[in-house]
Design an enzyme around this catalytic site. Sequence first.
Site, short mmCIF file in Angstrom:
data_model
loop_
_atom_site.label_atom_id
_atom_site.label_comp_id
_atom_site.label_asym_id
_atom_site.label_seq_id
_atom_site.Cartn_x
_atom_site.Cartn_y
_atom_site.Cartn_z
N GLY A 175 0.77 -1.11 0.02
CA GLY A 175 -0.13 -0.08 -0.08
C GLY A 175 0.88 1.13 0.15
O GLY A 175 0.57 2.13 -0.80
N ASP A 176 1.82 1.33 1.08
CA ASP A 176 2.81 2.46 0.78
C ASP A 176 3.62 2.48 -0.42
O ASP A 176 3.55 3.63 -0.87
CB ASP A 176 3.95 2.38 1.99
CG ASP A 176 3.50 2.51 3.29
OD1 ASP A 176 2.43 3.44 3.56
OD2 ASP A 176 3.96 1.85 4.43
N LEU A 177 3.92 1.29 -0.84
CA LEU A 177 4.82 1.61 -2.22
C LEU A 177 3.90 1.87 -3.29
O LEU A 177 4.40 2.75 -4.27
CB LEU A 177 5.50 0.15 -2.60
CG LEU A 177 6.24 -0.27 -1.46
CD1 LEU A 177 6.81 -1.78 -1.61
CD2 LEU A 177 7.58 0.51 -1.37
N GLY A 180 3.35 5.46 -2.97
CA GLY A 180 4.75 6.30 -3.41
C GLY A 180 4.71 6.39 -5.06
O GLY A 180 4.89 7.60 -5.73
#
Length: 401
Positions: A175-177, A180
């Site tokens: 999710g973070d990646l 980003g």
Amino acid sequence: MDRSQGPLRGTVVVDLSRALAGPHAAMLLGDLGARVIKVEQPGTGDETRGWGPPFVGPEAERISTYFLSCNRNKESVELDLKSEDGAEQLTRLVRAADVLVENFRPGVLDRLGFSARRLGELNPRLVLCSISGFGHDGPEGGRAGYDQIAQGEAGLMSLTGPTSDEPTKAGVPIGDLLAGINGAQGVLAALVERERTGRGGVVRTSLLSSIVGVHAFQGTRWTVAGEVPRAMGNHHPSIAPYGAFHCADGVLQVAIGGEAQWARFAGVLGLDAADPRFADNEARVVHRGALVAEVERVLAGDTRDHWLERIGGVGVPCGAVRTIDQVYAWEQTRSQGLVVDVEHPDLGRVELPGSALRFAPYSDPEAAPAVEGHLAPPRLGEHTGSVRAWLDGLDRAGTRV
């Protein structure tokens, strides 16, 4: 391509973000040649500097490998944004920047005196990339967003794992990646728009939107067909055979994308391709249990390498399941520029995961060299003095917005 000559050369990015989603977005822009100035809290810095083990380096200056993973090609400046000096220096940075990346909880930047409206007043050409957990508005827009929480809330964990009774997170903070990547993509689009209008603007994305945005066919199974997808291990819900199978000494993956491939695969294994249970993809999906049992019965008779050669030899997509160390030792990985060498001031020469992009001119399209000339992730505050001196020079020259 040397990153100093990349397509974003001359672009200045101020990175106010911490943890992973924002830092990953800023790092991707740095890979493309942007100058990225990372603003960190004095004394502690980005919280990922303390995320470990593993830590590397001397005991007195332990360095988190987590931090190293998402902060290459950046300069580090220590600023207390709650102080008068910190606010003044951030104001100078904003006026000198093309892009600002932040992933505070919604409202935090406003309370610091740097709302989106204020940033636009300071620098009308600024592109603001703002990343949140669950969105900047809506009934739950103020929630803190950590990756695993978002994976569960956005449905990804319900699709992942051996069975629907064991929801499982992805092995990386996807999710973070994804947030980003989406943030960097939005910045690039906004910079193109700025070339037409002369004005910047606000780009917003979130962990929630980034995960829902890649639901793909699992999403339309529900929105169109009314079917709730469930986790089913390493086999595809709509294609068969497509998944992981056990051989005599390991696991082999096979992906059958059409009937011609099925016929060749069945021929190698000595199966009857015209068996009514397996005659077309729909039948194979319905009878997946029997199909998997038949395939594994045959594969159990020899080694994974044997079957990789036999199955791959007839043009059927197949592959091994590699461990991370095997991936980084694989010559194909290295040939794609996916491992980069950097010189770290404390660690010396170290290898980091590299950029996924390569660039080449039409005059030599096959060259497409990997992006080179990367900078090691910085020490905390390593560039505070040099960045302040640069800002002083801009003041004297009167070249600010």
